[in-house]
Design an enzyme around this catalytic site. Structure first.
Site, PDB file in Angstrom:
ATOM      1  N   ASN A   1     -15.694  83.786  72.003  1.00  0.00           N
ATOM      2  CA  ASN A   1     -15.880  84.361  70.661  1.00  0.00           C
ATOM      3  C   ASN A   1     -14.732  83.872  69.782  1.00  0.00           C
ATOM      4  OD1 ASN A   1     -16.187  85.924  68.385  1.00  0.00           O
ATOM      5  ND2 ASN A   1     -15.574  87.849  69.364  1.00  0.00           N
TER       6      ASN A   1
ATOM      7  N   LYS B   1     -14.318  84.225  66.687  1.00  0.00           N
ATOM      8  CA  LYS B   1     -14.029  85.111  65.540  1.00  0.00           C
ATOM      9  C   LYS B   1     -13.917  84.283  64.249  1.00  0.00           C
ATOM     10  CE  LYS B   1     -11.878  88.274  68.721  1.00  0.00           C
ATOM     11  NZ  LYS B   1     -11.147  89.519  68.895  1.00  0.00           N
TER      12      LYS B   1
ATOM     13  N   GLU C   1     -16.294  95.678  76.738  1.00  0.00           N
ATOM     14  CA  GLU C   1     -15.022  95.299  76.116  1.00  0.00           C
ATOM     15  C   GLU C   1     -14.280  96.547  75.670  1.00  0.00           C
ATOM     16  OE1 GLU C   1     -15.088  91.058  74.485  1.00  0.00           O
ATOM     17  OE2 GLU C   1     -15.961  92.326  72.962  1.00  0.00           O
TER      18      GLU C   1
ATOM     19  N   GLY D   1      -7.609  91.601  72.082  1.00  0.00           N
ATOM     20  CA  GLY D   1      -6.584  90.997  71.248  1.00  0.00           C
ATOM     21  C   GLY D   1      -5.219  91.659  71.378  1.00  0.00           C
TER      22      GLY D   1
ATOM     23  N   SER E   1      -8.593  90.448  76.400  1.00  0.00           N
ATOM     24  CA  SER E   1      -7.378  89.745  76.840  1.00  0.00           C
ATOM     25  C   SER E   1      -7.549  89.026  78.173  1.00  0.00           C
ATOM     26  CB  SER E   1      -6.191  90.709  76.865  1.00  0.00           C
ATOM     27  OG  SER E   1      -5.937  91.230  75.562  1.00  0.00           O
TER      28      SER E   1
HETATM   29  C1  PEP Z   1     -13.226  89.609  71.955  1.00  0.00           C
HETATM   30  O1  PEP Z   1     -12.947  89.636  70.772  1.00  0.00           O
HETATM   31  O2  PEP Z   1     -14.417  89.680  72.288  1.00  0.00           O
HETATM   32  C2  PEP Z   1     -12.146  89.496  72.918  1.00  0.00           C
HETATM   33  C3  PEP Z   1     -12.388  89.781  74.163  1.00  0.00           C
HETATM   34  O3  PEP Z   1     -10.913  89.096  72.446  1.00  0.00           O
HETATM   35  P1  PEP Z   1      -9.577  88.774  73.315  1.00  0.00           P
HETATM   36  O4  PEP Z   1     -10.013  87.942  74.490  1.00  0.00           O
HETATM   37  O5  PEP Z   1      -8.706  88.017  72.368  1.00  0.00           O
HETATM   38  O6  PEP Z   1      -9.022  90.083  73.732  1.00  0.00           O
END
Ligand code: PEP
Length: 254
Positions: free
Chosen positions: A12, A14, A170, A176, A215
């Site tokens: 992702n 973003k 998630e 993040g 993360s």
């Molecule tokens: C996400 O935004 O779906 C995500 C898992 O971000 P990160 O891996 O940066 O925590």
């Protein structure tokens, strides 16, 4: 992970990158992912770069996905929205639905997420339904009730709507933040979600790929993916670097 479930790693991106970055990153992942053809690999760039990413991965097993989809189908007077049919048209296979940033920043309620999920399916996209609790909800003992409400809004009484779909658990507190759920925490949440689906359809529950997101990095991917109900990952930050993302694909490929 059960043999009958496909492993998937989805990136992702973003609201990051530009046209050159997107083409180069998709091209670099495409070049490296040929070693992992038995797992699903997906890239979810921002809307303007979807077509370029789709072109960069053409002829490979990598799929492109959108980060969101309109709740409305087809065409219409919906300024700023992008329909599932349009996403299919530019080469999307997947669409993220209900990412926590959509829920918390852009007002995607469980009802809106359910409508987007249905619109994605109707357009022939594979929805990646994101579920997750906040830290307050977890600390308040509400993790299961929050996940249940998010899931039930989409599933209702008919688990068939989850056939040919993907779920991403998630935890919001891990996205993040650099704070990853422990493998045991991820497994417990995945098992809860799968168990709830199994009350409606054991077959669908057993076959549904369930990704962990929050993360995930090359250093922690393997232990997360070793959990029996974790079938891969939804990757934010680490998906912006081809080397890191491919290392996570390698961990999923086993
Ligand atoms: C996400 O935004 O779906 C995500 C898992 O971000 P990160 O891996 O940066 O925590």
């Amino acid at each position: 992970m059960t043999e009958s479930r496909k492993r998937i790693v989805a990136g992702n991106w973003k609201m990051h990158g530009d046209m050159d970055f997107s083409s180069e990153l998709a091209g670099a992942v495409a070049a490296g992912a040929s070693d992992y053809e038995h797992i699903g690999v997906a890239l979810c760039p921002p809307f303007p770069y979807l077509a370029a990413a789709a072109e960069a991965v053409e002829g490979t097993h990598i799929h492109v996905g959108a980060q969101d989809v309109a709740a409305q189908s087809g065409t219409g007077a919906y300024t700023g929205e992008v329909s599932g049919q349009m996403l299919r048209d530019v080469g999307c296979w997947y669409a993220l639905v209900g990412h926590s940033e959509r829920r918390s920043l852009f007002g995607d309620t469980n009802a809106v997420v359910a409508a987007k999920y249905q619109a994605a399916r109707e357009a022939g996209l594979v929805p990646i339904l994101c579920l997750g609790e906040t830290l307050d909800e977890r600390d308040g003992g509400q993790m299961e009730s929050v996940l249940a409400a998010q899931l039930d809004a989409v599933m209702g009484d008919d688990a068939d709507v989850l056939s040919d779909a993907v779920i991403a658990y998630e935890p919001v507190w891990a996205i993040g933040t650099g704070r990853t759920a422990t493998p045991e925490q991820a497994q417990a949440a995945h098992a809860f979600i799968r168990g709830r689906i199994a009350t409606k359809s054991d077959t669908i529950a057993r076959h549904l790929p369930m990704l962990y997101g929050g993360s995930v990095k090359p250093a922690n991917a393997a232990e997360l993916f070793a959990q029996p109900d974790v079938d891969g990952g939804l990757i934010g930050g680490a998906s912006l670097n081809a080397e890191d993302f491919l290392a996570i694909c390698a961990a999923a490929a086993g």
